[in-house]
Design a protein around this motif. Structure first.
Motif, mmCIF file in Angstrom:
data_model
loop_
_atom_site.group_PDB
_atom_site.id
_atom_site.type_symbol
_atom_site.label_atom_id
_atom_site.label_comp_id
_atom_site.label_asym_id
_atom_site.label_seq_id
_atom_site.Cartn_x
_atom_site.Cartn_y
_atom_site.Cartn_z
ATOM 1 N N ARG A 215 -30.917 -52.224 -2.994
ATOM 2 C CA ARG A 215 -29.663 -52.597 -3.591
ATOM 3 C C ARG A 215 -30.151 -51.449 -5.552
ATOM 4 O O ARG A 215 -29.249 -51.498 -5.825
ATOM 5 N N ARG A 217 -31.892 -49.857 -6.323
ATOM 6 C CA ARG A 217 -31.825 -48.159 -6.141
ATOM 7 C C ARG A 217 -33.488 -47.733 -6.366
ATOM 8 O O ARG A 217 -33.981 -47.041 -6.000
ATOM 9 N N PHE A 272 -32.799 -53.480 3.779
ATOM 10 C CA PHE A 272 -32.964 -52.995 2.746
ATOM 11 C C PHE A 272 -32.487 -52.829 1.695
ATOM 12 O O PHE A 272 -32.258 -52.767 0.314
ATOM 13 N N ASN A 273 -30.955 -51.829 1.893
ATOM 14 C CA ASN A 273 -30.225 -51.643 0.878
ATOM 15 C C ASN A 273 -29.530 -52.620 0.241
ATOM 16 O O ASN A 273 -28.685 -52.553 -0.589
ATOM 17 N N GLY A 274 -29.092 -53.545 1.408
ATOM 18 C CA GLY A 274 -28.353 -54.397 -0.016
ATOM 19 C C GLY A 274 -29.133 -56.027 -0.330
ATOM 20 O O GLY A 274 -28.223 -57.126 -0.392
ATOM 21 N N SER A 415 -28.602 -39.212 -17.546
ATOM 22 C CA SER A 415 -27.873 -40.306 -17.331
ATOM 23 C C SER A 415 -26.725 -40.056 -16.035
ATOM 24 O O SER A 415 -26.964 -40.622 -14.940
ATOM 25 N N GLY A 416 -26.214 -38.774 -16.016
ATOM 26 C CA GLY A 416 -25.684 -38.447 -15.267
ATOM 27 C C GLY A 416 -26.151 -38.099 -14.191
ATOM 28 O O GLY A 416 -25.879 -38.471 -12.680
ATOM 29 N N GLU A 419 -27.865 -41.011 -11.709
ATOM 30 C CA GLU A 419 -27.318 -41.977 -11.079
ATOM 31 C C GLU A 419 -26.685 -40.886 -9.614
ATOM 32 O O GLU A 419 -26.774 -41.907 -9.198
ATOM 33 N N ASN A 423 -28.007 -42.909 -6.093
ATOM 34 C CA ASN A 423 -27.418 -43.146 -5.212
ATOM 35 C C ASN A 423 -27.720 -41.846 -3.679
ATOM 36 O O ASN A 423 -27.869 -42.842 -2.532
ATOM 37 N N MET A 424 -28.264 -41.010 -4.307
ATOM 38 C CA MET A 424 -29.130 -39.990 -2.769
ATOM 39 C C MET A 424 -29.618 -40.998 -2.570
ATOM 40 O O MET A 424 -30.043 -41.116 -0.979
ATOM 41 N N GLN A 426 -30.321 -44.128 -2.187
ATOM 42 C CA GLN A 426 -29.831 -45.369 -0.893
ATOM 43 C C GLN A 426 -29.531 -44.343 0.074
ATOM 44 O O GLN A 426 -29.612 -44.872 1.508
ATOM 45 N N SER A 427 -29.056 -43.585 0.088
ATOM 46 C CA SER A 427 -28.348 -42.484 1.056
ATOM 47 C C SER A 427 -29.615 -41.902 2.051
ATOM 48 O O SER A 427 -29.344 -42.130 3.110
ATOM 49 N N ASP A 432 -28.363 -41.537 5.935
ATOM 50 C CA ASP A 432 -27.255 -40.742 6.246
ATOM 51 C C ASP A 432 -27.109 -39.862 5.473
ATOM 52 O O ASP A 432 -25.616 -38.880 5.172
ATOM 53 N N LEU B 148 -24.022 -56.181 3.979
ATOM 54 C CA LEU B 148 -24.699 -56.071 2.346
ATOM 55 C C LEU B 148 -25.038 -54.245 2.459
ATOM 56 O O LEU B 148 -25.383 -53.339 1.567
ATOM 57 N N ALA B 149 -26.057 -53.921 3.500
ATOM 58 C CA ALA B 149 -26.339 -52.521 3.655
ATOM 59 C C ALA B 149 -26.088 -51.826 4.649
ATOM 60 O O ALA B 149 -26.104 -50.655 4.554
ATOM 61 N N THR B 234 -22.769 -56.089 -4.422
ATOM 62 C CA THR B 234 -23.194 -54.832 -3.852
ATOM 63 C C THR B 234 -23.295 -53.851 -5.324
ATOM 64 O O THR B 234 -24.411 -52.858 -5.145
ATOM 65 N N PRO B 238 -24.133 -49.267 -0.578
ATOM 66 C CA PRO B 238 -24.576 -48.290 -0.885
ATOM 67 C C PRO B 238 -24.417 -46.918 -0.413
ATOM 68 O O PRO B 238 -23.148 -46.816 0.155
ATOM 69 N N ASN B 239 -24.901 -46.168 -1.819
ATOM 70 C CA ASN B 239 -24.448 -45.136 -2.065
ATOM 71 C C ASN B 239 -22.433 -44.730 -2.324
ATOM 72 O O ASN B 239 -21.611 -43.844 -1.394
ATOM 73 N N GLY B 240 -21.848 -46.071 -2.936
ATOM 74 C CA GLY B 240 -20.549 -45.512 -2.957
ATOM 75 C C GLY B 240 -20.094 -46.152 -2.319
ATOM 76 O O GLY B 240 -18.572 -46.139 -2.127
ATOM 77 N N ARG B 255 -22.814 -46.108 -17.280
ATOM 78 C CA ARG B 255 -24.356 -45.775 -17.290
ATOM 79 C C ARG B 255 -24.401 -43.964 -16.894
ATOM 80 O O ARG B 255 -25.300 -44.048 -17.174
ATOM 81 N N SER B 256 -23.383 -43.438 -16.792
ATOM 82 C CA SER B 256 -23.499 -41.935 -16.959
ATOM 83 C C SER B 256 -23.165 -41.779 -17.964
ATOM 84 O O SER B 256 -23.186 -40.611 -18.372
ATOM 85 N N ASN B 257 -22.834 -42.869 -18.877
ATOM 86 C CA ASN B 257 -22.576 -42.010 -20.553
ATOM 87 C C ASN B 257 -21.956 -41.153 -20.441
ATOM 88 O O ASN B 257 -21.259 -40.245 -21.697
#
Lengths: 450, 292
Positions: A215, A217, A272-274, A415-416, A419, A423-424, A426-427, A432, B148-149, B234, B238-240, B255-257
């Motif tokens: 979670r 990441r 694990f992702n949660g 930072s962008g 992010e 996220n990737m 986690q996918s 996914d 949650l996953a 969460t 996961p991933n949005g 986070r992304s500033n």
């Protein structure tokens, strides 16, 4: 009567307003007078030094990091004794609040004189906004640069100028539970194929092979970073990020593919992702999982932390991330990086004192932090001189022998992009996306950021 | 007193402190957010005016529309759950035994802080040690869901505690409204031979329709700007898969500033809520309130 009460009310409220505006004025006057002090000092060194206050913001509260806090306080006291005209005002915040506050005060240009920053991607916007002062002059004095572990200062440098001095350095070993390994008759894996075998044996026996709290990441990112490093060497990932290469490099795609292979082998704890890193760690600490990849900041839990049962601590050891057959990686290359470092604000009224403080702090911290707080400093530690548990010494020795340290991806990227990367991750672990999509999304984000 | 209040200066004086506070703490930041939304700004260095570019990006941002869809789903679920709360309140207000105790039981989640609720439900949903999956395995389900996953489940898994959290709030509003209905109406209906269901539908509901409208507006607004449980449980992952508009805005800005873009999302959210509120008011407006 009516008139009178109205007047007094009026008077009261104006008084309030004046008091409010006075607060605002006070600060600027302070700043102005401090400026004068500084100028006076420059032109006439012999003049008696006037009292100055040095604002220092850090992120180790007494409650959650008592050892850190104690060392910090001691160093400050020492510094104040050496420089009687300086009073250090401390402000302490927890990690997340610290980050938020730093951002807020920076947008109104009111940074503390000295504060803590993270390297690379975090530091860059501050440097580009001319908020941090370059510290090269401080580093040249007494050849201080040589005291640091190679590559650490660079993480805080922009255009070859250093903007912060590192206090922490971490590498990520794979910790494992020897008792579980013995029970299932498996050996420490030396190659990726060995690792898969270990994973199969463990999971067929009903034991969770690896604790992973994805979670958060960055935890999953560590696994990917290592595979990318072992397959393509540090060059593959670094060149993709600094744009001399591409993220669609087949070595980076292969690393993503291996991650999914591990997932298919049920390598990681279910759900694990949660799970947060803390929850995953709890599983490892309770002996419900055999391996756990985490930064060396966790070493005290496996060595000195009295709250963890002795038996568990004795059964924990670590191994270097296995090599991948046919890969370009070197087993002595680590994923890791500096943690927080100290910066001096560019608009500080007491820059000289602030720089002296940062230098003094970094030196003293380097002497005390490992033994007293279990923190590996950015400065080199002589392992013969410190009294530490073997596991700790082993990691420190590995660090001194490291052939290369690949900076944590989310620190290295802006930072962008970070992010997107997180996220990737986690996918990817959640299957996914395909490894190709994983690489392409990174490439797009990196291109956009250029 | 009347004399004092008729003095315009006094009125101005009395309303001034509250007005100043609201202006400086609420309205000025809103205007500023709108202003930042027109900038390319990392929140630290200099700003650059880019006009409506942030909003143009917003329209093509799939992640934003995904989070907007999640917020909308939450709003639909919240409004749907109002029917459940209303039923519970009707039963509780019907002078059943122990109504007082039940009312308190439903109210308790409201007394807990969001973070405590989040921590509680994280434990309930824990993939191996959680109450939920322990129960499911004990009744013979072999691979219970990873609440949650799992990207297809996580959003609904979080809706449950959100709806649970606000149950007490709405039940107490409905309960108070129902208790305000004069006893005589119900008694008269009973004498005329109306069944309890008829009483509820024909008499009670029309009489509290004003309150129901207010709760619908509250539920929709609350859902569209919802943030806290999702952030703790969460973090949009996961991933949005559980990202909502407010959490997406937070991520962009902090986070992304990307403060400029984050502000644009925030401002858009405000405009969206204003429009939705207006539409709901319009759709539920009736010419005259029911009177008996």
């Amino acid at each position: 009567m009516k008139k009178k009460s109205f007047l007094s009310l009026m008077a009261l409220s104006t008084a309030g307003l004046i008091a409010l505006s006075a607060c605002g004025a006070d600060e600027s006057e302070d700043a102005a007078s401090a400026d004068e002090n500084n100028n006076g000092g420059d032109t006439n060194e012999a003049a008696e030094q006037e009292e100055v206050t040095l604002d220092f913001m850090h992120l180790w509260p007494q409650g959650s990091s008592p050892d850190h806090y104690r060392i910090v306080t001691e160093i400050i006291e020492e510094f104040e004794e050496m420089h009687p005209h300086v009073t250090v005002e401390m402000e302490v915040l927890e990690n997340e609040q610290y980050k938020n506050k730093l951002q807020v005060v920076s947008s109104s240009n009111q940074l503390p004189d000295v504060g803590m920053t993270w390297p690379a991607g975090f530091l860059e916007p501050y440097v580009n906004g001319d908020l941090f002062a370059p510290l090269d002059d401080a580093l040249e004095e007494d050849n201080m640069r040589d005291d640091f572990v190679a590559g650490t200062i660079e993480a805080y440098s922009v255009d070859d100028e250093a903007y912060a001095l590192p206090l922490e350095l971490n590498i990520a070993p794979v910790f494992y539970n020897q008792a579980i390994f013995d029970e299932y008759g498996v050996e420490v894996p030396e190659t990726y194929d060995d690792l898969i075998e270990v994973i199969d044996t463990l999971s067929e026996g009903g034991m969770t092979p690896i604790a992973l709290g994805n979670r958060d990441r960055w935890t999953g990112s560590l696994w990917y970073m290592y595979l990318a490093d072992r397959i393509g060497g540090s060059e593959a990932l670094n060149s993709a990020i600094d744009r001399s290469g591409s993220f669609t490099d087949e070595r980076l795609v292969e690393a993503a593919d291996r991650i999914q292979e591990m997932v298919d082998h049920d390598a990681f704890i279910s759900g694990f992702n949660g799970l947060s890193d803390q929850e995953a760690k709890a599983e490892f600490m309770n002996g419900n999982a055999a391996m756990y990849l985490i930064g060396s900041w966790d070493l005290p839990n496996y060595t000195t932390n009295e709250e963890v049962p002795q038996e568990f601590r004795d059964s924990i050891d670590f191994f270097k991330f296995p090599e991948v057959d046919g890969g370009d990686g070197d087993i002595d290359s680590w994923v890791g990086g500096p943690g927080v470092g100290l910066f001096v604000a560019e608009n500080s009224d007491v820059k000289d004192e602030a720089k002296a403080f940062v230098k003094h702090f970094t030196e003293e911290w380097g002497k005390q932090s490992v033994e007293d707080a279990g923190v590996i400093p950015g400065t080199q530690v002589n392992t013969d001189e410190v009294d530490l548990p073997d596991l700790f010494i082993d990691v420190l020795d590995e660090l001194n022998n490291a052939s290369d340290i690949t900076l944590f991806a989310d620190v290295q990227m802006s930072s962008g992009v970070a992010e997107t990367h997180l996220n990737m991750i986690q996918s990817l672990f959640g299957e996914d996306v395909t490894p190709e999509e994983f690489a392409e999304t990174h490439e797009e984000a990196l291109q956009e950021d250029e | 007193m009347n004399q004092i209040m008729s003095d315009k200066r006094v009125i101005a004086l009395y309303t001034l402190p509250a007005l100043l506070l609201i202006l400086t703490l609420i309205y000025v930041p809103i205007v500023l957010t709108g202003y930042y939304g027109l900038m390319d700004w990392d929140g630290i260095g200099g700003m650059e005016f880019i006009g409506l570019e942030n909003y143009a990006n917003l329209i093509g941002d799939t992640m934003f529309w995904r989070s907007a869809w999640h917020s909308l789903l939450l709003a639909l679920f919240s409004v749907g759950s109002l029917a459940l709360y209303l039923t519970v309140s009707l039963v509780l207000a019907g002078n059943i035994k122990g109504a007082d105790m039940f009312r308190k039981i439903f109210l308790i989640p409201m007394l807990l802080s969001s973070v405590a609720i989040a921590q509680l439900w994280i434990r309930i949903y824990h993939p191996s040690n959680g109450v939920m999956n322990r129960f499911l395995t004990s009744i013979g389900i072999e691979n219970p869901p990873m609440w949650l996953a799992d990207t297809s489940l996580v959003l609904f898994a979080i809706f449950v505690p959100i709806i649970w959290q606000y149950a007490g709030f709405y039940i107490i509003i409905y309960y108070a409204a129902l208790k305000n209905i004069p006893k005589e109406l119900e008694e008269a209906a009973k004498i005329d031979g109306a069944s309890p269901l008829q009483i509820a539908y024909k008499i009670k509901l029309p009489l509290i329709s004003g309150i129901i409208k207010v709760t619908i507006v509250l539920a929709v607004i609350g859902s569209l700007k919802y943030f806290d449980l999702i952030y703790v449980m969460t973090d949009g992952g996961p991933n949005g898969a559980s990202e909502v508009m407010a959490s997406y805005m937070y991520k962009l800005a902090f986070r992304s500033n990307d403060f400029g873009y984050g502000s644009a999302v925030g401002f858009f959210l405000l405009v969206l809520i204003l429009i939705v509120t207006y539409l709901i008011r319009k759709a539920t407006a009736s010419k005259d309130e029911v009177q008996y």
